[in-house]
Design a protein around this motif. Structure first.
Motif, PDB file in Angstrom:
ATOM      1  N   PHE A   1      30.074 -18.979 -55.023  1.00 48.63           N
ATOM      2  CA  PHE A   1      30.237 -19.068 -53.572  1.00 48.63           C
ATOM      3  C   PHE A   1      30.693 -17.729 -52.996  1.00 48.63           C
ATOM      4  CE2 PHE A   1      31.057 -23.936 -53.106  1.00 48.63           C
ATOM      5  CZ  PHE A   1      29.688 -24.142 -53.043  1.00 48.63           C
ATOM      6  N   ILE A   2      31.668 -17.107 -53.651  1.00 53.41           N
ATOM      7  CA  ILE A   2      32.221 -15.849 -53.137  1.00 53.41           C
ATOM      8  C   ILE A   2      31.174 -14.736 -53.188  1.00 53.41           C
ATOM      9  CG2 ILE A   2      33.921 -14.033 -53.579  1.00 53.41           C
ATOM     10  CD1 ILE A   2      35.820 -16.265 -54.528  1.00 53.41           C
ATOM     11  N   LEU A   3      30.468 -14.620 -54.310  1.00 54.54           N
ATOM     12  CA  LEU A   3      29.438 -13.581 -54.426  1.00 54.54           C
ATOM     13  C   LEU A   3      28.290 -13.823 -53.455  1.00 54.54           C
ATOM     14  CD1 LEU A   3      29.248 -13.158 -58.316  1.00 54.54           C
ATOM     15  CD2 LEU A   3      30.342 -11.623 -56.665  1.00 54.54           C
ATOM     16  N   SER A   4      27.937 -15.089 -53.279  1.00 57.99           N
ATOM     17  CA  SER A   4      26.815 -15.424 -52.400  1.00 57.99           C
ATOM     18  C   SER A   4      27.128 -15.118 -50.942  1.00 57.99           C
ATOM     19  CB  SER A   4      26.460 -16.905 -52.534  1.00 57.99           C
ATOM     20  OG  SER A   4      26.063 -17.214 -53.850  1.00 57.99           O
ATOM     21  N   VAL A   5      28.399 -15.218 -50.592  1.00 58.91           N
ATOM     22  CA  VAL A   5      28.764 -15.014 -49.187  1.00 58.91           C
ATOM     23  C   VAL A   5      28.842 -13.534 -48.829  1.00 58.91           C
ATOM     24  CG1 VAL A   5      31.291 -14.831 -49.224  1.00 58.91           C
ATOM     25  CG2 VAL A   5      30.183 -16.124 -47.405  1.00 58.91           C
ATOM     26  N   ILE A   6      28.841 -12.648 -49.823  1.00 56.27           N
ATOM     27  CA  ILE A   6      28.963 -11.212 -49.522  1.00 56.27           C
ATOM     28  C   ILE A   6      27.832 -10.726 -48.615  1.00 56.27           C
ATOM     29  CG2 ILE A   6      28.906  -8.895 -50.526  1.00 56.27           C
ATOM     30  CD1 ILE A   6      30.533 -10.009 -52.868  1.00 56.27           C
ATOM     31  N   PRO A   7      26.546 -10.935 -48.978  1.00 61.89           N
ATOM     32  CA  PRO A   7      25.499 -10.504 -48.042  1.00 61.89           C
ATOM     33  C   PRO A   7      25.553 -11.263 -46.724  1.00 61.89           C
ATOM     34  CG  PRO A   7      24.553 -11.760 -49.861  1.00 61.89           C
ATOM     35  CD  PRO A   7      25.963 -11.464 -50.221  1.00 61.89           C
ATOM     36  N   MET A   8      25.997 -12.528 -46.766  1.00 65.18           N
ATOM     37  CA  MET A   8      26.132 -13.301 -45.538  1.00 65.18           C
ATOM     38  C   MET A   8      27.229 -12.696 -44.653  1.00 65.18           C
ATOM     39  SD  MET A   8      23.964 -15.881 -45.812  1.00 65.18           S
ATOM     40  CE  MET A   8      24.549 -17.337 -44.962  1.00 65.18           C
TER      41      MET A   8
ATOM     42  N   ILE B   1      36.633 -18.558 -42.262  1.00 72.23           N
ATOM     43  CA  ILE B   1      37.213 -19.896 -42.427  1.00 72.23           C
ATOM     44  C   ILE B   1      36.326 -20.758 -43.314  1.00 72.23           C
ATOM     45  CG2 ILE B   1      37.860 -22.032 -41.225  1.00 72.23           C
ATOM     46  CD1 ILE B   1      38.623 -20.301 -38.811  1.00 72.23           C
ATOM     47  N   THR B   2      35.012 -20.625 -43.152  1.00 78.75           N
ATOM     48  CA  THR B   2      34.066 -21.433 -43.925  1.00 78.75           C
ATOM     49  C   THR B   2      34.147 -21.117 -45.417  1.00 78.75           C
ATOM     50  OG1 THR B   2      32.553 -21.586 -42.042  1.00 78.75           O
ATOM     51  CG2 THR B   2      31.636 -22.049 -44.208  1.00 78.75           C
ATOM     52  N   ILE B   3      34.155 -19.839 -45.783  1.00 79.69           N
ATOM     53  CA  ILE B   3      34.197 -19.483 -47.200  1.00 79.69           C
ATOM     54  C   ILE B   3      35.507 -19.942 -47.822  1.00 79.69           C
ATOM     55  CG2 ILE B   3      34.969 -17.142 -46.612  1.00 79.69           C
ATOM     56  CD1 ILE B   3      33.092 -18.272 -49.780  1.00 79.69           C
ATOM     57  N   PHE B   4      36.609 -19.807 -47.087  1.00 78.87           N
ATOM     58  CA  PHE B   4      37.899 -20.261 -47.601  1.00 78.87           C
ATOM     59  C   PHE B   4      37.866 -21.771 -47.853  1.00 78.87           C
ATOM     60  CE2 PHE B   4      42.187 -21.950 -46.937  1.00 78.87           C
ATOM     61  CZ  PHE B   4      42.903 -21.210 -47.870  1.00 78.87           C
ATOM     62  N   THR B   5      37.291 -22.506 -46.915  1.00 80.63           N
ATOM     63  CA  THR B   5      37.208 -23.969 -47.040  1.00 80.63           C
ATOM     64  C   THR B   5      36.397 -24.372 -48.261  1.00 80.63           C
ATOM     65  OG1 THR B   5      37.355 -24.229 -44.634  1.00 80.63           O
ATOM     66  CG2 THR B   5      36.485 -26.095 -45.891  1.00 80.63           C
TER      67      THR B   5
ATOM     68  N   THR C   1      28.032 -25.187 -39.515  1.00 78.51           N
ATOM     69  CA  THR C   1      27.940 -25.150 -40.975  1.00 78.51           C
ATOM     70  C   THR C   1      28.081 -26.542 -41.581  1.00 78.51           C
ATOM     71  OG1 THR C   1      30.320 -24.749 -41.210  1.00 78.51           O
ATOM     72  CG2 THR C   1      28.900 -22.822 -41.089  1.00 78.51           C
ATOM     73  N   ALA C   2      28.596 -27.502 -40.770  1.00 78.49           N
ATOM     74  CA  ALA C   2      28.714 -28.907 -41.193  1.00 78.49           C
ATOM     75  C   ALA C   2      29.374 -29.035 -42.555  1.00 78.49           C
ATOM     76  CB  ALA C   2      27.339 -29.563 -41.212  1.00 78.49           C
ATOM     77  N   PRO C   3      30.640 -28.646 -42.696  1.00 75.99           N
ATOM     78  CA  PRO C   3      31.269 -28.615 -44.020  1.00 75.99           C
ATOM     79  C   PRO C   3      31.268 -29.943 -44.753  1.00 75.99           C
ATOM     80  CG  PRO C   3      32.919 -28.422 -42.265  1.00 75.99           C
ATOM     81  CD  PRO C   3      31.580 -28.242 -41.637  1.00 75.99           C
ATOM     82  N   ALA C   4      31.497 -31.049 -44.036  1.00 69.97           N
ATOM     83  CA  ALA C   4      31.575 -32.354 -44.718  1.00 69.97           C
ATOM     84  C   ALA C   4      30.238 -32.755 -45.314  1.00 69.97           C
ATOM     85  CB  ALA C   4      32.080 -33.427 -43.756  1.00 69.97           C
ATOM     86  N   TYR C   5      29.177 -32.733 -44.501  1.00 72.54           N
ATOM     87  CA  TYR C   5      27.900 -33.188 -45.062  1.00 72.54           C
ATOM     88  C   TYR C   5      27.254 -32.118 -45.934  1.00 72.54           C
ATOM     89  CZ  TYR C   5      23.836 -31.322 -42.342  1.00 72.54           C
ATOM     90  OH  TYR C   5      22.826 -30.560 -41.811  1.00 72.54           O
TER      91      TYR C   5
ATOM     92  N   ILE D   1      21.851 -22.609 -52.725  1.00 72.25           N
ATOM     93  CA  ILE D   1      22.708 -23.707 -52.252  1.00 72.25           C
ATOM     94  C   ILE D   1      23.753 -23.166 -51.279  1.00 72.25           C
ATOM     95  CG2 ILE D   1      24.469 -25.383 -52.957  1.00 72.25           C
ATOM     96  CD1 ILE D   1      22.846 -25.738 -55.556  1.00 72.25           C
ATOM     97  N   ALA D   2      24.341 -22.020 -51.632  1.00 67.92           N
ATOM     98  CA  ALA D   2      25.341 -21.408 -50.759  1.00 67.92           C
ATOM     99  C   ALA D   2      24.727 -20.998 -49.427  1.00 67.92           C
ATOM    100  CB  ALA D   2      25.970 -20.197 -51.450  1.00 67.92           C
ATOM    101  N   LEU D   3      23.505 -20.488 -49.460  1.00 68.49           N
ATOM    102  CA  LEU D   3      22.826 -20.082 -48.236  1.00 68.49           C
ATOM    103  C   LEU D   3      22.677 -21.267 -47.287  1.00 68.49           C
ATOM    104  CD1 LEU D   3      21.298 -17.749 -46.799  1.00 68.49           C
ATOM    105  CD2 LEU D   3      19.204 -18.635 -47.835  1.00 68.49           C
ATOM    106  N   PHE D   4      22.340 -22.423 -47.852  1.00 71.95           N
ATOM    107  CA  PHE D   4      22.179 -23.625 -47.023  1.00 71.95           C
ATOM    108  C   PHE D   4      23.504 -24.058 -46.406  1.00 71.95           C
ATOM    109  CE2 PHE D   4      22.540 -28.303 -46.881  1.00 71.95           C
ATOM    110  CZ  PHE D   4      21.649 -28.550 -45.851  1.00 71.95           C
ATOM    111  N   ILE D   5      24.576 -24.058 -47.180  1.00 73.42           N
ATOM    112  CA  ILE D   5      25.838 -24.587 -46.656  1.00 73.42           C
ATOM    113  C   ILE D   5      26.597 -23.580 -45.801  1.00 73.42           C
ATOM    114  CG2 ILE D   5      26.050 -26.211 -48.575  1.00 73.42           C
ATOM    115  CD1 ILE D   5      28.196 -24.467 -49.767  1.00 73.42           C
ATOM    116  N   PHE D   6      26.327 -22.273 -45.965  1.00 74.57           N
ATOM    117  CA  PHE D   6      27.004 -21.277 -45.130  1.00 74.57           C
ATOM    118  C   PHE D   6      26.274 -21.032 -43.818  1.00 74.57           C
ATOM    119  CE2 PHE D   6      28.956 -19.719 -49.181  1.00 74.57           C
ATOM    120  CZ  PHE D   6      30.263 -19.927 -48.799  1.00 74.57           C
ATOM    121  N   TRP D   7      24.998 -21.401 -43.755  1.00 78.63           N
ATOM    122  CA  TRP D   7      24.235 -21.144 -42.545  1.00 78.63           C
ATOM    123  C   TRP D   7      24.845 -21.906 -41.365  1.00 78.63           C
ATOM    124  CZ3 TRP D   7      20.113 -24.702 -40.526  1.00 78.63           C
ATOM    125  CH2 TRP D   7      19.588 -24.226 -39.337  1.00 78.63           C
ATOM    126  N   GLY D   8      24.917 -21.231 -40.228  1.00 76.12           N
ATOM    127  CA  GLY D   8      25.411 -21.869 -39.022  1.00 76.12           C
ATOM    128  C   GLY D   8      26.564 -21.135 -38.377  1.00 76.12           C
ATOM    129  N   PHE D   9      27.222 -20.230 -39.130  1.00 80.29           N
ATOM    130  CA  PHE D   9      28.372 -19.509 -38.565  1.00 80.29           C
ATOM    131  C   PHE D   9      27.985 -18.739 -37.308  1.00 80.29           C
ATOM    132  CE2 PHE D   9      26.275 -16.256 -41.040  1.00 80.29           C
ATOM    133  CZ  PHE D   9      26.455 -15.106 -40.288  1.00 80.29           C
TER     134      PHE D   9
END
Length: 515
Positions: free
Chosen positions: A58-65, A255-259, A33-37, A220-228
């Motif tokens: 972020f929270i709503l976007s992660v629900i389907p994820m 862990i990713t969504i919390f971060t 997910t590369a949290p820093a970059y 945007i959330a889809l891009f940064i959450f992808w990779g789990f």
């Protein structure tokens, strides 16, 4: 009767079982997910589109994820196969859907590698204070970067996973430290003057201005959450059973969504979203590099150097973590004769698919070089185009889960919810989002590369290259149709099986009827 929920006919591929620890699989998902970059490139744009509602977006976007993560968990338990999307889609839906899902994952991984390479080139220029980045500098850094990440991945699952763990701990350590300092500054009243104080209203979904705002934030959330899910392609090499391996994706996602939520709160509370303030997240000079802005405000002129180093580490570990699963997807596709057999080779010494690994690495380098020669903005728009490929293979994963478990899940309400209903909802949401995003990407003004023949360049990079997989699939179908006939990986669904006593009774009844 009992439920038969394990897929049959799966083949061993020569990978070494137990070479990756269970915690290493979680860190692979976190690293991918590369949290820093991801935060560096997306936090500013997320704040610009969603404002102070970014945490709830972020929270709503992660629900389907998260529903997709559940799909991965149950499918990994049923079939801990390195082919993941490809294998599950083929078994649950059909060979063409499985093949296309595998292609989407491979394409997404390569485009993500291109984006990571671009970010690394920029970060290296900051570290070494290179003001004028020539083509030689671009290609030199890109070659060293892609060669080194590919080489480390090809060394073996144990070595590459350990490297990923070290790099992941490093970037998370810096992010935690940075977030803590931001919160302390806010509590001490040293936040940027234009920033609003934290409010629970930031978590109010009704305060999101419009659906369009939410959609932009979702992409945007889809891009940064992808990779789990990257770790689940390592399930054939992971220590422990399939159920334990399946949990790694859910843990990585949690862990990713919390971060992201915690860091977004810290950043918004400290820097705010006033585009006219030079210290704001959304200022024109900061929106592309929010981590650098925050680090510079806190650490002074050395902050940019620290940010560049941590972003390099993040990109490096993310690239390793995306090459590993994509190479194993290619290995699985070749094992079941869905692509040329050369990709099925596993090195005897390292027990890794070296040919597939190096092929993916070199394709990343070739695409990056080609796009860089065409236009710098095209490389930047590659980041935007990844979302379509990601949506595609997540749709395949969620749909595969719903269809595979449909016959058995409704025996219990909780399995019906977790294995069928929630994955089906995720697939429907992601399909709608993908269609809307593809429509937006056709606009010539979308992105920064303009248009080609009146169609947005982002659409061509994202959608046209994805659909080119259909042509490749048809060509392979013509050349080697066995896979598409279901001969190497036949269609299968979870089903109910008679217990021994029930079988004996049935056999007795059949015998009586014959007499």
């Amino acid at each position: 009767m009992h439920e038969e929920t394990h897929m049959h006919g799966l083949k061993a591929k020569g990978l070494k079982k137990g070479s990756v620890s269970r915690w290493a699989t979680v860190t692979i998902g976190l690293a991918a997910t590369a949290p820093a970059y991801s935060l560096a490139s997306a936090l500013g744009y997320g704040a610009a589109t969603s404002g102070y509602q970014l945490p709830i977006v972020f929270i709503l976007s992660v629900i389907p994820m998260f529903f997709v993560a559940l799909s991965y968990k149950y499918l990994t338990t049923a079939a801990p196969d390195a082919g993941t999307i490809f294998t599950w889609g083929t078994k649950a839906i059909g060979p063409r859907v499985g093949w296309f899902g595998g292609w989407a994952l491979l394409l997404g991984s390569i485009l993500a590698g291109v984006a990571a390479t671009q970010i690394t080139v920029i970060s290296v220029a900051i570290i070494f204070k290179v003001d004028d980045m020539t083509l030689w500098f671009h290609f030199g850094v890109a070659f060293i970067y892609i060669f080194s990440t590919t080489y480390l991945t090809a060394l073996g699952a144990r070595e590459s996973s350990r490297t990923t763990m070290i790099l992941t701990f490093a970037q998370y350590g810096v992010l935690i430290l940075l977030a803590a300092i931001l919160f302390v500054r806010v509590l001490q009243g040293e936040a940027v003057g234009s920033a609003e104080p934290f409010s629970w209203e930031w978590f109010n979904p009704l305060a999101i201005p419009s659906f369009d705002v939410f959609l932009k934030g979702f992409m945007i959330a889809l891009f940064i959450f992808w990779g789990f899910d990257a770790s689940l392609a390592m399930s054939e090499e992971t220590d422990g059973n399939a159920e334990q391996a399946g949990r790694s994706g859910v843990i990585a996602m949690s862990i990713t969504i919390f971060t992201y939520v915690v860091f977004s709160i810290a950043a918004l509370s400290y820097a705010g979203i006033d585009a006219n303030d030079e210290s704001s997240l959304t200022h024109a000079n900061n929106i592309d590099s929010s981590i650098t802005t925050l680090a510079t405000d806190i650490l002074g002129k050395n902050g940019a150097l620290v940010a560049a180093v941590i972003i390099c580490i993040s990109a490096f570990s993310a690239t390793i973590s995306t090459i590993m699963p994509s190479a194993r997807i290619a290995l699985a596709m070749a094992t079941y004769r869905a692509i040329p057999s050369q990709f099925a080779s596993v090195n005897a010494a390292t027990r890794t698919p070296k040919f597939a690994t190096w092929t993916i690495g070199m394709m990343t380098l070739i695409i990056y070089t080609t796009l860089s020669l065409m236009s710098e903005s095209i490389v930047e728009d590659t980041i935007l185009s990844v979302s379509i490929a990601v949506c595609t293979f997540y749709i395949v994963a969620a749909s595969s889960c719903a269809l595979y478990f449909f016959r058995t899940a409704f025996n219990h309400w909780h399995t019906a919810l977790l294995q069928v209903i929630l994955p089906a909802i995720a697939a429907a949401i992601l399909f709608a989002v993908a269609v809307l995003q593809a429509w937006n990407m056709m606009d010539p003004d979308y992105g920064s590369s303009g248009s080609i023949a009146g169609v947005g360049a982002v659409f061509i990079i994202g959608v046209v290259t994805l659909l080119s997989g259909v042509v490749l699939m048809l060509m392979w179908n013509f050349y080697h149709p066995a896979f598409f006939r279901g001969e190497t990986l036949p269609l299968e669904r979870a089903h109910m099986v008679l217990d021994k006593d029930e079988k004996r009774i049935v056999n007795t009844e059949i015998a009586k009827n014959r007499d």
